[in-house]
Design a protein around this motif. Structure first.
Motif, mmCIF file in Angstrom:
data_model
loop_
_atom_site.group_PDB
_atom_site.id
_atom_site.type_symbol
_atom_site.label_atom_id
_atom_site.label_comp_id
_atom_site.label_asym_id
_atom_site.label_seq_id
_atom_site.Cartn_x
_atom_site.Cartn_y
_atom_site.Cartn_z
ATOM 1 N N UNK A 186 2.942 2.144 -0.206
ATOM 2 C CA UNK A 186 2.484 1.568 -1.473
ATOM 3 C C UNK A 186 2.928 0.123 -1.693
ATOM 4 N N UNK A 187 4.026 -0.268 -1.082
ATOM 5 C CA UNK A 187 4.541 -1.633 -1.229
ATOM 6 C C UNK A 187 4.804 -2.242 0.148
ATOM 7 N N UNK A 188 3.773 -2.353 0.991
ATOM 8 C CA UNK A 188 3.993 -2.793 2.380
ATOM 9 C C UNK A 188 4.557 -4.200 2.507
ATOM 10 N N UNK A 234 8.042 -4.526 4.548
ATOM 11 C CA UNK A 234 8.123 -5.263 5.808
ATOM 12 C C UNK A 234 8.678 -6.672 5.602
ATOM 13 N N UNK A 235 8.485 -7.234 4.404
ATOM 14 C CA UNK A 235 9.076 -8.531 4.109
ATOM 15 C C UNK A 235 10.596 -8.458 4.079
ATOM 16 N N UNK A 236 11.121 -7.365 3.525
ATOM 17 C CA UNK A 236 12.574 -7.174 3.497
ATOM 18 C C UNK A 236 13.130 -7.083 4.919
ATOM 19 N N UNK A 237 12.440 -6.327 5.772
ATOM 20 C CA UNK A 237 12.871 -6.226 7.175
ATOM 21 C C UNK A 237 12.848 -7.600 7.833
ATOM 22 N N UNK A 238 11.806 -8.376 7.569
ATOM 23 C CA UNK A 238 11.692 -9.715 8.158
ATOM 24 C C UNK A 238 12.847 -10.612 7.718
ATOM 25 N N UNK A 239 13.192 -10.569 6.443
ATOM 26 C CA UNK A 239 14.284 -11.405 5.932
ATOM 27 C C UNK A 239 15.610 -11.020 6.578
ATOM 28 N N UNK A 240 15.877 -9.725 6.674
ATOM 29 C CA UNK A 240 17.132 -9.259 7.291
ATOM 30 C C UNK A 240 17.219 -9.723 8.739
ATOM 31 N N UNK A 283 6.830 -8.583 11.658
ATOM 32 C CA UNK A 283 7.015 -7.718 10.493
ATOM 33 C C UNK A 283 6.377 -8.342 9.251
ATOM 34 N N UNK A 284 6.553 -9.648 9.092
ATOM 35 C CA UNK A 284 5.968 -10.338 7.944
ATOM 36 C C UNK A 284 4.441 -10.208 7.940
#
Length: 308
Positions: free
Chosen positions: A226-228, A232-238, A279-280
């Motif tokens: 629901x909030x892709x 995936x943005x959070x994974x990219x930032x990490x 990921x982004x």
């Protein structure tokens, strides 16, 4: 089509099911129909429910989610009241919850135990913590204000029931319902109810640890769907932050000596950067697909409303 349908999924609730049926018959008007769906009970629950005046049907696939799927598929009603057969929810609130759906156009009315007596009545401390944790997680991740995520006492509109895709098979179904209503911008109303613990001799079918893990897994899975972009943005930032930290000593040494002796570290940092970029863009693409799905859902919702 029924005016009000009371849905009671049951598995071995012989001790309490007769009282539950009689309570809802007394609390609701004559045009309410009570359905008991027996989920392979071995203690005579189905026979007792039938003798008490309920319409009894059977779902052979074990699990509350499977029972709810069958109920939603088979029953046509203006308003659906979902409750449990263990006599923990007050039947006298059913008419108020039905009115919120029929007269005030709520799509889902949540029977909120946590704002009243749940923490005093419930004798399982980990359940108290689990309910608070799940509520806080979903409200934080999805920007909602639902006061009780795991309650089994709810009222639904026809539109909600006929557009809700049941994917869960067990007790995580309540979590799925809540997130679906939030994500699809449906009208959610919190209604405070009094909760009472199970009577002596009645045993909960919910496994604290295994079902708790399923609920957490469902939250993460639905957040990804629901909030892709956020997921995936959070994974990219990490990944980018970790890659930057790894690159600091490499660049420091390079500018000082002109050498890059840490090739394994450099390779890992570059690989993480590439994965972060992927990921982004994964989140970006899935976000566009999800937006298109939202548009199609609104068309389906209009079709369902016309059939009502």
């Amino acid at each position: 089509m029924d005016k009000i349908a009371v849905l009671i999924p049951c598995y071995n609730e012989a001790k309490t099911i007769e009282k539950v049926i009689k309570d809802y018959k007394a609390a609701l008007p004559d045009d309410a129909v009570i359905y008991v769906y027996d989920n392979n009970s071995t203690d005579g629950t189905a026979d007792i429910a039938r003798q008490a005046g309920a319409i009894v049907r059977r779902e052979t696939m074990q699990g509350k989610g499977n029972v709810i799927r069958r109920m939603f598929r088979e029953i046509e009603a203006e308003c659906y009241i979902m409750t449990d057969g263990d006599d923990t929810y007050p039947a006298e609130d059913a008419s108020k919850m039905a009115r919120l759906v029929i007269e005030e156009q709520a799509d889902m009315v949540v029977g909120d135990r946590l704002s009243s007596t749940y923490f005093e009545e419930n004798k399982r401390p980990f359940h108290n913590f689990g309910n608070s944790f799940v509520r806080g997680s979903i409200n934080l991740l999805f920007g909602a204000q639902i006061r009780d995520i795991m309650t089994g006492y709810r009222a639904f509109s026809y539109e909600f029931v006929k557009t809700f895709p049941v994917l869960s098979r067990g007790f995580e179904i309540e979590t799925e319902m809540s997130i679906h209503a939030i994500d699809r911008n449906m009208n959610i109303v919190n209604h405070i109810i009094e909760y009472r613990d199970r009577p002596e001799g009645s045993v909960s079918k919910l496994d604290t640890y295994s079902d708790g893990m399923k609920v957490i897994s469902t939250i993460l899975r639905l957040y990804r769907i629901c909030r892709p972009m956020k997921f995936f943005g959070f994974i990219a930032v990490i990944l980018l932050v970790v890659a930057a930290i790894l690159m600091v000593p490499i660049f420091t040494e390079y500018f000082a000596t002109g050498l890059v002796p840490r090739f394994p570290t450099l390779f890992v940092a570059c690989s993480m950067t590439v994965i972060a970029v992927q990921s982004f863009f994964t989140g970006l693409i899935l976000s566009a697909i999800e937006q298109r799905d939202r548009q199609e859902f609104e068309f389906r919702l209009n079709d369902v409303a016309r059939k009502k």
